[in-house]
Motif scaffolding. Sequence first.
Motif, PDB file in Angstrom:
ATOM      1  N   GLU A 267       0.824  -1.208   0.000  1.00 20.97           N
ATOM      2  CA  GLU A 267       0.000   0.000   0.000  1.00 20.97           C
ATOM      3  C   GLU A 267       0.862   1.264   0.000  1.00 20.97           C
ATOM      4  O   GLU A 267       0.557   2.238  -0.691  1.00 20.97           O
ATOM      5  CB  GLU A 267      -0.932  -0.017   1.219  1.00 20.97           C
ATOM      6  N   ILE A 268       1.933   1.232   0.775  1.00 22.60           N
ATOM      7  CA  ILE A 268       2.835   2.384   0.815  1.00 22.60           C
ATOM      8  C   ILE A 268       3.473   2.611  -0.545  1.00 22.60           C
ATOM      9  O   ILE A 268       3.561   3.750  -1.031  1.00 22.60           O
ATOM     10  CB  ILE A 268       3.915   2.174   1.891  1.00 22.60           C
ATOM     11  N   ASN A 293      -7.926   6.399 -12.954  1.00 18.31           N
ATOM     12  CA  ASN A 293      -8.746   5.206 -12.763  1.00 18.31           C
ATOM     13  C   ASN A 293      -7.842   3.994 -12.544  1.00 18.31           C
ATOM     14  O   ASN A 293      -6.607   4.079 -12.668  1.00 18.31           O
ATOM     15  CB  ASN A 293      -9.697   4.995 -13.948  1.00 18.31           C
ATOM     16  N   GLN A 294      -8.457   2.867 -12.253  1.00 14.35           N
ATOM     17  CA  GLN A 294      -7.666   1.675 -11.916  1.00 14.35           C
ATOM     18  C   GLN A 294      -6.791   1.228 -13.079  1.00 14.35           C
ATOM     19  O   GLN A 294      -5.644   0.802 -12.879  1.00 14.35           O
ATOM     20  CB  GLN A 294      -8.588   0.539 -11.478  1.00 14.35           C
ATOM     21  N   ALA A 295      -7.292   1.333 -14.292  1.00  8.52           N
ATOM     22  CA  ALA A 295      -6.509   0.930 -15.456  1.00  8.52           C
ATOM     23  C   ALA A 295      -5.255   1.801 -15.607  1.00  8.52           C
ATOM     24  O   ALA A 295      -4.176   1.303 -15.962  1.00  8.52           O
ATOM     25  CB  ALA A 295      -7.366   1.011 -16.713  1.00  8.52           C
ATOM     26  N   GLN A 296      -5.395   3.078 -15.359  1.00  5.97           N
ATOM     27  CA  GLN A 296      -4.234   3.971 -15.443  1.00  5.97           C
ATOM     28  C   GLN A 296      -3.221   3.661 -14.342  1.00  5.97           C
ATOM     29  O   GLN A 296      -2.011   3.667 -14.578  1.00  5.97           O
ATOM     30  CB  GLN A 296      -4.693   5.420 -15.350  1.00  5.97           C
ATOM     31  N   ILE A 297      -3.715   3.385 -13.154  1.00  5.88           N
ATOM     32  CA  ILE A 297      -2.823   3.045 -12.043  1.00  5.88           C
ATOM     33  C   ILE A 297      -2.081   1.752 -12.337  1.00  5.88           C
ATOM     34  O   ILE A 297      -0.889   1.607 -12.004  1.00  5.88           O
ATOM     35  CB  ILE A 297      -3.627   2.929 -10.736  1.00  5.88           C
ATOM     36  N   GLY A 307      -6.999  -4.080  -7.063  1.00  5.33           N
ATOM     37  CA  GLY A 307      -8.328  -3.659  -6.624  1.00  5.33           C
ATOM     38  C   GLY A 307      -8.476  -3.713  -5.121  1.00  5.33           C
ATOM     39  O   GLY A 307      -9.047  -2.801  -4.500  1.00  5.33           O
ATOM     40  N   THR A 308      -7.938  -4.779  -4.518  1.00  2.00           N
ATOM     41  CA  THR A 308      -8.016  -4.932  -3.065  1.00  2.00           C
ATOM     42  C   THR A 308      -7.191  -3.863  -2.352  1.00  2.00           C
ATOM     43  O   THR A 308      -7.621  -3.279  -1.350  1.00  2.00           O
ATOM     44  CB  THR A 308      -7.514  -6.321  -2.650  1.00  2.00           C
ATOM     45  N   VAL A 309      -6.003  -3.590  -2.886  1.00  4.14           N
ATOM     46  CA  VAL A 309      -5.130  -2.578  -2.290  1.00  4.14           C
ATOM     47  C   VAL A 309      -5.785  -1.199  -2.357  1.00  4.14           C
ATOM     48  O   VAL A 309      -5.793  -0.439  -1.394  1.00  4.14           O
ATOM     49  CB  VAL A 309      -3.759  -2.556  -2.989  1.00  4.14           C
ATOM     50  N   LEU A 310      -6.368  -0.865  -3.504  1.00  2.79           N
ATOM     51  CA  LEU A 310      -7.041   0.421  -3.656  1.00  2.79           C
ATOM     52  C   LEU A 310      -8.219   0.548  -2.699  1.00  2.79           C
ATOM     53  O   LEU A 310      -8.420   1.593  -2.076  1.00  2.79           O
ATOM     54  CB  LEU A 310      -7.511   0.607  -5.102  1.00  2.79           C
ATOM     55  N   ALA A 311      -8.990  -0.522  -2.573  1.00  2.00           N
ATOM     56  CA  ALA A 311     -10.146  -0.502  -1.670  1.00  2.00           C
ATOM     57  C   ALA A 311      -9.702  -0.292  -0.226  1.00  2.00           C
ATOM     58  O   ALA A 311     -10.350   0.430   0.540  1.00  2.00           O
ATOM     59  CB  ALA A 311     -10.935  -1.804  -1.802  1.00  2.00           C
ATOM     60  N   SER A 312      -8.585  -0.898   0.156  1.00  2.00           N
ATOM     61  CA  SER A 312      -8.077  -0.749   1.510  1.00  2.00           C
ATOM     62  C   SER A 312      -7.635   0.685   1.773  1.00  2.00           C
ATOM     63  O   SER A 312      -7.903   1.246   2.841  1.00  2.00           O
ATOM     64  CB  SER A 312      -6.897  -1.703   1.735  1.00  2.00           C
ATOM     65  N   LEU A 319      -6.959   7.448   0.117  1.00  2.00           N
ATOM     66  CA  LEU A 319      -7.472   7.741  -1.212  1.00  2.00           C
ATOM     67  C   LEU A 319      -8.975   7.930  -1.130  1.00  2.00           C
ATOM     68  O   LEU A 319      -9.632   7.402  -0.224  1.00  2.00           O
ATOM     69  CB  LEU A 319      -7.189   6.588  -2.189  1.00  2.00           C
ATOM     70  N   LYS A 320      -9.521   8.699  -2.073  1.00  2.00           N
ATOM     71  CA  LYS A 320     -10.973   8.755  -2.196  1.00  2.00           C
ATOM     72  C   LYS A 320     -11.348   8.488  -3.650  1.00  2.00           C
ATOM     73  O   LYS A 320     -10.587   8.818  -4.571  1.00  2.00           O
ATOM     74  CB  LYS A 320     -11.533  10.089  -1.714  1.00  2.00           C
ATOM     75  N   LEU A 321     -12.498   7.868  -3.831  1.00  2.00           N
ATOM     76  CA  LEU A 321     -12.967   7.478  -5.154  1.00  2.00           C
ATOM     77  C   LEU A 321     -14.028   8.453  -5.621  1.00  2.00           C
ATOM     78  O   LEU A 321     -15.049   8.654  -4.961  1.00  2.00           O
ATOM     79  CB  LEU A 321     -13.548   6.057  -5.094  1.00  2.00           C
ATOM     80  N   ILE A 322     -13.763   9.089  -6.777  1.00  2.00           N
ATOM     81  CA  ILE A 322     -14.670  10.089  -7.326  1.00  2.00           C
ATOM     82  C   ILE A 322     -15.020   9.698  -8.755  1.00  2.00           C
ATOM     83  O   ILE A 322     -14.179   9.774  -9.653  1.00  2.00           O
ATOM     84  CB  ILE A 322     -14.031  11.497  -7.314  1.00  2.00           C
TER      85      ILE A 322
END
Length: 433
Positions: A267-268, A293-297, A307-312, A319-322
Amino acid sequence: MKTIRFIDLFAGIGGMRLGLEKAAQKLGIQTQCMLSSEINADSCWVYEQNFGESPLGDIRSLEKLPNHDILLAGFPCQSFSLAGKQAGFNDRRGTLFFEILRLIKSDCPQAFIFENVRGLLTNDGGQTLKTIQQDIEAIGYSFQVLLLNSANFELPQNRLRVYLVGVLNACPQFSLFSDPGPKDSHAYNVQPLSESDWTRKKVTVADILEEDAPEGYNCSPQLVEALKTRLGGDLNRLHGMRLLDYRGGNSIHSWELGLRGECSEEEIELMNRFILKRRHAEFGKDQDGKLLNQAQIATFFDSPQLGTVLASLVAKNYLKLIQGKYKPVAGNFSFEVYKFLDPNKIAVTLVASDGNRLGVYYQGRVRKITPREAARLQGFPDEFRLHPKADRTYYQLGNSVSINVVEAVAREVILNLTPGELGQKYSAGESSD
Protein backbone atom coordinates in the motif's frame (compact mmCIF):
# COMPACT_ATOMS: atom_id res chain seq x y z
CA MET A 1 22.45 65.54 9.33
CA LYS A 2 22.21 65.10 13.10
CA THR A 3 18.80 63.49 13.18
CA ILE A 4 16.96 61.46 10.55
CA ARG A 5 13.22 61.95 10.68
CA PHE A 6 11.29 59.03 9.24
CA ILE A 7 7.77 57.72 8.69
CA ASP A 8 6.80 54.08 9.07
CA LEU A 9 3.83 53.09 6.87
CA PHE A 10 2.35 49.57 6.93
CA ALA A 11 4.51 49.30 10.01
CA GLY A 12 3.53 45.80 11.14
CA ILE A 13 5.42 45.14 14.35
CA GLY A 14 8.19 47.58 13.45
CA GLY A 15 10.75 45.55 11.53
CA MET A 16 11.65 48.24 9.01
CA ARG A 17 11.91 50.79 11.77
CA LEU A 18 14.32 48.58 13.70
CA GLY A 19 16.50 48.12 10.63
CA LEU A 20 16.69 51.86 9.94
CA GLU A 21 17.37 52.74 13.57
CA LYS A 22 20.11 50.12 13.78
CA ALA A 23 21.82 51.46 10.64
CA ALA A 24 21.62 55.05 11.84
CA GLN A 25 22.93 54.19 15.29
CA LYS A 26 26.01 52.52 13.81
CA LEU A 27 26.62 55.66 11.78
CA GLY A 28 26.32 57.85 14.86
CA ILE A 29 23.05 59.44 13.73
CA GLN A 30 19.91 59.89 15.79
CA THR A 31 16.45 59.03 14.48
CA GLN A 32 12.97 60.36 15.14
CA CYS A 33 9.75 58.66 14.04
CA MET A 34 7.33 61.34 12.90
CA LEU A 35 4.40 59.01 12.21
CA SER A 36 3.63 55.30 12.03
CA SER A 37 0.61 53.60 10.48
CA GLU A 38 -0.76 50.07 10.84
CA ILE A 39 -4.31 48.71 10.75
CA ASN A 40 -3.86 45.33 12.47
CA ALA A 41 -4.73 45.67 16.16
CA ASP A 42 -2.43 42.88 17.34
CA SER A 43 0.51 44.34 15.45
CA CYS A 44 -0.26 47.78 16.85
CA TRP A 45 -0.14 46.31 20.36
CA VAL A 46 3.31 44.84 19.76
CA TYR A 47 4.52 48.07 18.14
CA GLU A 48 3.39 50.13 21.11
CA GLN A 49 4.99 47.74 23.61
CA ASN A 50 8.36 48.10 21.90
CA PHE A 51 8.40 51.71 20.73
CA GLY A 52 6.03 53.45 23.12
CA GLU A 53 3.96 54.73 20.21
CA SER A 54 0.54 53.67 18.98
CA PRO A 55 0.42 53.62 15.16
CA LEU A 56 -2.34 55.44 13.33
CA GLY A 57 -4.78 53.38 11.28
CA ASP A 58 -5.57 53.19 7.59
CA ILE A 59 -3.27 55.40 5.49
CA ARG A 60 -6.24 56.31 3.30
CA SER A 61 -7.46 58.47 6.17
CA LEU A 62 -4.24 60.52 6.14
CA GLU A 63 -4.44 63.77 4.21
CA LYS A 64 -0.70 64.44 4.27
CA LEU A 65 2.49 63.43 6.03
CA PRO A 66 4.51 65.52 8.44
CA ASN A 67 7.91 66.70 7.30
CA HIS A 68 10.39 63.83 7.20
CA ASP A 69 13.60 62.59 5.55
CA ILE A 70 12.98 58.90 4.83
CA LEU A 71 9.73 57.07 4.13
CA LEU A 72 9.52 53.38 5.02
CA ALA A 73 6.73 51.21 3.63
CA GLY A 74 6.37 47.44 3.55
CA PHE A 75 3.22 47.77 1.50
CA PRO A 76 0.87 44.75 1.17
CA CYS A 77 2.45 41.86 -0.65
CA GLN A 78 -0.53 39.53 -1.13
CA SER A 79 -1.38 41.09 -4.48
CA PHE A 80 2.04 40.22 -5.87
CA SER A 81 2.86 37.02 -3.99
CA LEU A 82 3.70 33.81 -5.85
CA ALA A 83 1.57 32.05 -3.25
CA GLY A 84 -1.48 34.12 -4.20
CA LYS A 85 -3.26 34.96 -7.43
CA GLN A 86 -0.82 37.75 -8.35
CA ALA A 87 -3.67 40.12 -9.07
CA GLY A 88 -1.41 43.14 -8.66
CA PHE A 89 -3.08 46.48 -9.15
CA ASN A 90 -6.35 44.70 -9.94
CA ASP A 91 -6.45 43.76 -6.27
CA ARG A 92 -7.73 46.46 -3.90
CA ARG A 93 -4.67 45.92 -1.70
CA GLY A 94 -2.41 46.53 -4.68
CA THR A 95 -3.90 49.97 -5.18
CA LEU A 96 -2.56 51.02 -1.78
CA PHE A 97 0.69 51.78 -3.55
CA PHE A 98 -1.04 54.75 -5.13
CA GLU A 99 -1.98 55.92 -1.64
CA ILE A 100 1.73 55.86 -0.78
CA LEU A 101 2.44 57.85 -3.92
CA ARG A 102 -0.20 60.41 -2.94
CA LEU A 103 1.35 60.81 0.49
CA ILE A 104 4.90 61.08 -0.86
CA LYS A 105 3.78 64.03 -2.94
CA SER A 106 2.45 65.73 0.19
CA ASP A 107 5.94 66.17 1.68
CA CYS A 108 8.55 64.84 -0.79
CA PRO A 109 11.00 63.17 1.63
CA GLN A 110 14.64 62.88 0.65
CA ALA A 111 14.40 59.11 0.20
CA PHE A 112 12.16 56.07 0.45
CA ILE A 113 12.62 52.35 1.13
CA PHE A 114 9.86 49.96 0.10
CA GLU A 115 9.80 46.20 0.70
CA ASN A 116 7.77 43.54 -1.08
CA VAL A 117 7.82 39.94 -2.31
CA ARG A 118 9.77 38.89 -5.38
CA GLY A 119 6.50 38.29 -7.24
CA LEU A 120 6.34 42.06 -7.65
CA LEU A 121 9.09 41.80 -10.28
CA THR A 122 7.12 39.54 -12.61
CA ASN A 123 3.54 40.53 -11.83
CA ASP A 124 1.56 41.27 -14.99
CA GLY A 125 4.59 40.45 -17.10
CA GLY A 126 6.66 43.14 -15.39
CA GLN A 127 4.11 45.87 -16.09
CA THR A 128 3.34 46.43 -12.40
CA LEU A 129 6.96 47.26 -11.58
CA LYS A 130 7.25 49.39 -14.72
CA THR A 131 4.21 51.41 -13.63
CA ILE A 132 5.67 51.92 -10.15
CA GLN A 133 8.98 53.07 -11.62
CA GLN A 134 7.38 55.50 -14.02
CA ASP A 135 5.25 57.06 -11.30
CA ILE A 136 8.19 57.36 -8.90
CA GLU A 137 10.56 58.85 -11.45
CA ALA A 138 7.87 61.30 -12.59
CA ILE A 139 8.01 63.04 -9.20
CA GLY A 140 11.79 63.36 -9.18
CA TYR A 141 13.13 60.24 -7.49
CA SER A 142 15.79 57.82 -8.55
CA PHE A 143 14.60 54.22 -8.70
CA GLN A 144 16.62 51.15 -7.83
CA VAL A 145 15.46 47.58 -7.37
CA LEU A 146 17.38 45.23 -5.07
CA LEU A 147 16.55 41.53 -4.87
CA LEU A 148 18.11 40.39 -1.58
CA ASN A 149 18.22 37.13 0.37
CA SER A 150 18.31 37.16 4.16
CA ALA A 151 20.77 34.26 4.07
CA ASN A 152 23.44 36.65 2.82
CA PHE A 153 23.00 38.96 5.80
CA GLU A 154 23.94 36.69 8.70
CA LEU A 155 20.45 35.26 9.11
CA PRO A 156 19.87 31.51 8.66
CA GLN A 157 16.79 31.88 6.47
CA ASN A 158 16.37 31.46 2.72
CA ARG A 159 14.16 34.53 2.35
CA LEU A 160 14.15 36.43 -0.94
CA ARG A 161 12.55 39.87 -0.99
CA VAL A 162 12.48 42.95 -3.21
CA TYR A 163 13.54 46.39 -2.01
CA LEU A 164 12.63 49.50 -3.97
CA VAL A 165 14.87 52.44 -3.11
CA GLY A 166 14.81 56.03 -4.30
CA VAL A 167 16.51 59.34 -3.52
CA LEU A 168 15.02 62.71 -4.45
CA ASN A 169 16.77 64.66 -7.21
CA ALA A 170 19.90 62.52 -7.03
CA CYS A 171 21.80 59.68 -8.66
CA PRO A 172 22.78 57.65 -5.59
CA GLN A 173 25.71 55.26 -5.58
CA PHE A 174 24.86 51.99 -3.85
CA SER A 175 27.41 49.28 -3.14
CA LEU A 176 24.71 46.68 -2.56
CA PHE A 177 23.58 44.73 -5.58
CA SER A 178 20.95 42.09 -6.22
CA ASP A 179 21.71 38.45 -5.53
CA PRO A 180 19.00 35.79 -5.12
CA GLY A 181 21.22 33.73 -2.82
CA PRO A 182 20.95 29.96 -2.49
CA LYS A 183 18.31 28.15 -4.52
CA ASP A 184 18.00 25.51 -1.84
CA SER A 185 18.20 25.79 1.92
CA HIS A 186 20.47 22.73 1.97
CA ALA A 187 23.04 24.08 -0.50
CA TYR A 188 24.15 27.24 1.20
CA ASN A 189 27.38 29.21 0.94
CA VAL A 190 27.84 32.79 2.09
CA GLN A 191 28.13 35.21 -0.83
CA PRO A 192 29.50 38.77 -0.52
CA LEU A 193 26.89 41.26 -1.67
CA SER A 194 28.84 44.47 -1.31
CA GLU A 195 31.97 45.94 -2.77
CA SER A 196 32.92 47.06 0.74
CA ASP A 197 35.01 45.00 3.13
CA TRP A 198 32.10 43.83 5.26
CA THR A 199 32.76 40.42 6.69
CA ARG A 200 29.88 37.98 6.66
CA LYS A 201 29.96 34.92 8.87
CA LYS A 202 28.08 31.80 8.00
CA VAL A 203 25.17 31.25 10.38
CA THR A 204 22.94 28.22 10.62
CA VAL A 205 19.68 27.27 12.29
CA ALA A 206 21.64 26.02 15.29
CA ASP A 207 22.67 29.62 16.01
CA ILE A 208 19.07 30.69 16.70
CA LEU A 209 17.84 27.67 18.66
CA GLU A 210 16.90 27.99 22.31
CA GLU A 211 18.73 25.65 24.66
CA ASP A 212 15.74 25.28 26.97
CA ALA A 213 12.69 25.64 24.74
CA PRO A 214 9.43 25.18 26.69
CA GLU A 215 8.07 21.64 26.78
CA GLY A 216 4.82 22.82 25.24
CA TYR A 217 6.50 23.01 21.83
CA ASN A 218 7.29 19.28 21.80
CA CYS A 219 5.55 17.25 19.10
CA SER A 220 2.99 14.74 20.31
CA PRO A 221 4.25 11.36 21.59
CA GLN A 222 2.16 9.66 18.90
CA LEU A 223 3.91 11.51 16.09
CA VAL A 224 7.35 11.00 17.64
CA GLU A 225 6.81 7.26 17.97
CA ALA A 226 5.53 7.02 14.39
CA LEU A 227 8.60 8.89 13.16
CA LYS A 228 10.92 6.64 15.14
CA THR A 229 9.31 3.58 13.63
CA ARG A 230 9.49 4.93 10.09
CA LEU A 231 13.12 6.07 10.43
CA GLY A 232 14.39 2.99 12.22
CA GLY A 233 14.97 4.94 15.41
CA ASP A 234 17.38 7.40 13.74
CA LEU A 235 15.69 10.75 14.28
CA ASN A 236 18.72 12.58 12.88
CA ARG A 237 17.23 11.68 9.52
CA LEU A 238 14.53 14.27 10.25
CA HIS A 239 16.96 17.08 9.38
CA GLY A 240 15.52 18.74 6.28
CA MET A 241 12.62 16.28 6.08
CA ARG A 242 9.13 17.35 4.99
CA LEU A 243 5.86 15.87 6.23
CA LEU A 244 3.30 16.20 3.46
CA ASP A 245 1.10 14.05 1.27
CA TYR A 246 1.44 15.57 -2.20
CA ARG A 247 5.17 15.47 -3.04
CA GLY A 248 7.95 12.93 -3.16
CA GLY A 249 11.61 13.67 -2.52
CA ASN A 250 12.84 14.01 1.03
CA SER A 251 9.36 13.58 2.46
CA ILE A 252 7.40 11.39 4.84
CA HIS A 253 3.72 10.82 4.16
CA SER A 254 0.78 10.03 6.41
CA TRP A 255 0.48 6.51 4.95
CA GLU A 256 4.13 5.82 5.80
CA LEU A 257 3.47 6.84 9.39
CA GLY A 258 0.18 4.97 9.63
CA LEU A 259 -1.55 8.04 10.97
CA ARG A 260 -4.94 7.04 9.56
CA GLY A 261 -4.36 3.32 9.81
CA GLU A 262 -1.37 1.04 9.36
CA CYS A 263 -0.44 0.38 5.74
CA SER A 264 1.26 -2.63 4.21
CA GLU A 265 4.45 -2.20 2.23
CA GLU A 266 2.44 -2.75 -0.93
CA GLU A 267 0.00 0.00 0.00
CA ILE A 268 2.83 2.38 0.82
CA GLU A 269 4.55 1.65 -2.50
CA LEU A 270 1.35 2.27 -4.43
CA MET A 271 0.72 5.61 -2.73
CA ASN A 272 4.31 6.75 -3.27
CA ARG A 273 4.13 5.94 -6.96
CA PHE A 274 0.66 7.44 -7.28
CA ILE A 275 1.59 10.94 -6.03
CA LEU A 276 4.49 11.08 -8.48
CA LYS A 277 2.94 9.48 -11.56
CA ARG A 278 -0.31 11.45 -11.40
CA ARG A 279 1.65 14.57 -12.29
CA HIS A 280 2.97 13.09 -15.54
CA ALA A 281 1.80 14.56 -18.83
CA GLU A 282 0.68 11.15 -20.12
CA PHE A 283 -2.30 11.38 -17.77
CA GLY A 284 -3.29 14.94 -18.68
CA LYS A 285 -2.11 18.52 -18.54
CA ASP A 286 -3.11 19.34 -14.96
CA GLN A 287 0.25 19.97 -13.29
CA ASP A 288 -1.22 19.72 -9.81
CA GLY A 289 -1.98 16.06 -10.35
CA LYS A 290 -4.73 14.09 -12.00
CA LEU A 291 -7.42 11.74 -10.81
CA LEU A 292 -6.60 8.27 -12.15
CA ASN A 293 -8.75 5.21 -12.76
CA GLN A 294 -7.67 1.67 -11.92
CA ALA A 295 -6.51 0.93 -15.46
CA GLN A 296 -4.23 3.97 -15.44
CA ILE A 297 -2.82 3.04 -12.04
CA ALA A 298 -2.12 -0.46 -13.34
CA THR A 299 0.33 1.00 -15.89
CA PHE A 300 2.78 1.85 -13.12
CA PHE A 301 1.71 -0.57 -10.37
CA ASP A 302 1.35 -4.12 -11.63
CA SER A 303 -0.30 -6.22 -8.95
CA PRO A 304 -2.96 -8.94 -9.09
CA GLN A 305 -4.31 -7.49 -5.85
CA LEU A 306 -4.57 -3.93 -7.17
CA GLY A 307 -8.33 -3.66 -6.62
CA THR A 308 -8.02 -4.93 -3.06
CA VAL A 309 -5.13 -2.58 -2.29
CA LEU A 310 -7.04 0.42 -3.66
CA ALA A 311 -10.15 -0.50 -1.67
CA SER A 312 -8.08 -0.75 1.51
CA LEU A 313 -6.53 2.68 0.94
CA VAL A 314 -9.97 4.18 0.37
CA ALA A 315 -11.25 2.57 3.57
CA LYS A 316 -8.34 4.06 5.52
CA ASN A 317 -8.97 7.48 3.92
CA TYR A 318 -5.65 7.77 2.12
CA LEU A 319 -7.47 7.74 -1.21
CA LYS A 320 -10.97 8.75 -2.20
CA LEU A 321 -12.97 7.48 -5.15
CA ILE A 322 -14.67 10.09 -7.33
CA GLN A 323 -16.71 8.84 -10.28
CA GLY A 324 -14.48 5.84 -10.83
CA LYS A 325 -11.21 7.73 -10.36
CA TYR A 326 -8.85 7.84 -7.41
CA LYS A 327 -7.46 10.93 -5.72
CA PRO A 328 -5.12 11.18 -2.71
CA VAL A 329 -6.70 12.75 0.35
CA ALA A 330 -3.88 15.29 0.44
CA GLY A 331 -4.37 18.24 2.74
CA ASN A 332 -7.16 16.72 4.83
CA PHE A 333 -4.66 15.51 7.40
CA SER A 334 -2.89 18.38 9.12
CA PHE A 335 0.61 17.42 10.23
CA GLU A 336 1.89 19.00 13.42
CA VAL A 337 5.03 19.92 11.49
CA TYR A 338 5.35 20.27 7.73
CA LYS A 339 9.12 20.84 7.59
CA PHE A 340 11.95 19.88 9.92
CA LEU A 341 14.79 22.36 9.77
CA ASP A 342 18.37 21.12 9.65
CA PRO A 343 20.35 22.72 12.50
CA ASN A 344 23.45 22.70 10.30
CA LYS A 345 21.76 24.47 7.36
CA ILE A 346 19.44 27.44 6.93
CA ALA A 347 15.67 27.59 7.27
CA VAL A 348 13.09 27.78 4.54
CA THR A 349 11.23 31.08 4.26
CA LEU A 350 9.24 31.92 7.35
CA VAL A 351 5.70 32.70 6.18
CA ALA A 352 2.60 33.88 8.00
CA SER A 353 0.40 30.92 7.07
CA ASP A 354 2.44 28.08 8.55
CA GLY A 355 5.37 29.47 10.52
CA ASN A 356 3.88 27.64 13.50
CA ARG A 357 4.53 24.30 11.77
CA LEU A 358 8.28 24.49 11.31
CA GLY A 359 10.00 21.85 13.39
CA VAL A 360 13.46 20.78 14.49
CA TYR A 361 15.12 17.74 16.02
CA TYR A 362 17.52 19.20 18.56
CA GLN A 363 19.03 17.95 21.81
CA GLY A 364 17.02 14.75 21.60
CA ARG A 365 13.69 16.55 21.23
CA VAL A 366 11.29 16.55 18.30
CA ARG A 367 9.55 19.91 18.51
CA LYS A 368 8.30 23.01 16.78
CA ILE A 369 10.45 26.10 16.65
CA THR A 370 9.45 28.62 19.29
CA PRO A 371 8.21 32.17 18.65
CA ARG A 372 11.53 33.51 19.92
CA GLU A 373 13.41 31.30 17.46
CA ALA A 374 11.18 32.54 14.66
CA ALA A 375 11.98 36.11 15.74
CA ARG A 376 15.70 35.33 15.64
CA LEU A 377 15.32 34.01 12.09
CA GLN A 378 14.16 37.51 11.19
CA GLY A 379 16.88 39.26 13.16
CA PHE A 380 14.71 40.61 15.98
CA PRO A 381 16.71 41.08 19.20
CA ASP A 382 15.80 38.96 22.19
CA GLU A 383 14.71 42.05 24.13
CA PHE A 384 12.00 42.69 21.55
CA ARG A 385 8.64 41.98 23.16
CA LEU A 386 6.51 39.51 21.20
CA HIS A 387 2.75 39.01 21.27
CA PRO A 388 1.72 36.77 24.20
CA LYS A 389 -0.24 34.48 21.86
CA ALA A 390 2.14 32.28 19.89
CA ASP A 391 -0.06 31.87 16.81
CA ARG A 392 -0.25 35.63 16.35
CA THR A 393 3.50 35.98 16.80
CA TYR A 394 4.23 33.42 14.08
CA TYR A 395 1.83 35.23 11.78
CA GLN A 396 3.35 38.64 12.49
CA LEU A 397 6.90 37.44 12.02
CA GLY A 398 6.05 35.69 8.77
CA ASN A 399 4.69 39.00 7.47
CA SER A 400 7.62 41.01 8.78
CA VAL A 401 10.99 41.93 7.28
CA SER A 402 14.47 40.65 8.04
CA ILE A 403 16.07 43.31 10.24
CA ASN A 404 19.61 42.74 8.96
CA VAL A 405 18.59 43.24 5.35
CA VAL A 406 16.71 46.46 6.08
CA GLU A 407 19.73 47.70 8.05
CA ALA A 408 22.02 47.11 5.05
CA VAL A 409 19.65 48.89 2.66
CA ALA A 410 19.07 51.77 5.09
CA ARG A 411 22.81 52.21 5.53
CA GLU A 412 23.21 52.67 1.79
CA VAL A 413 20.42 55.25 1.72
CA ILE A 414 21.77 57.17 4.71
CA LEU A 415 25.24 57.36 3.19
CA ASN A 416 23.73 58.92 0.09
CA LEU A 417 21.92 61.52 2.20
CA THR A 418 24.65 62.40 4.66
CA PRO A 419 26.54 65.49 3.51
CA GLY A 420 30.12 66.53 4.10
CA GLU A 421 32.75 64.66 6.06
CA LEU A 422 30.40 62.15 7.67
CA GLY A 423 29.25 60.74 4.35
CA GLN A 424 32.83 60.65 3.02
CA LYS A 425 34.05 58.96 6.19
CA TYR A 426 31.61 56.07 6.10
CA SER A 427 31.63 55.73 2.36
CA ALA A 428 35.30 54.94 2.82
CA GLY A 429 34.30 51.94 4.92
CA GLU A 430 35.16 53.24 8.39
CA SER A 431 33.05 52.18 11.35
CA SER A 432 31.52 54.31 14.09
CA ASP A 433 31.57 51.42 16.58
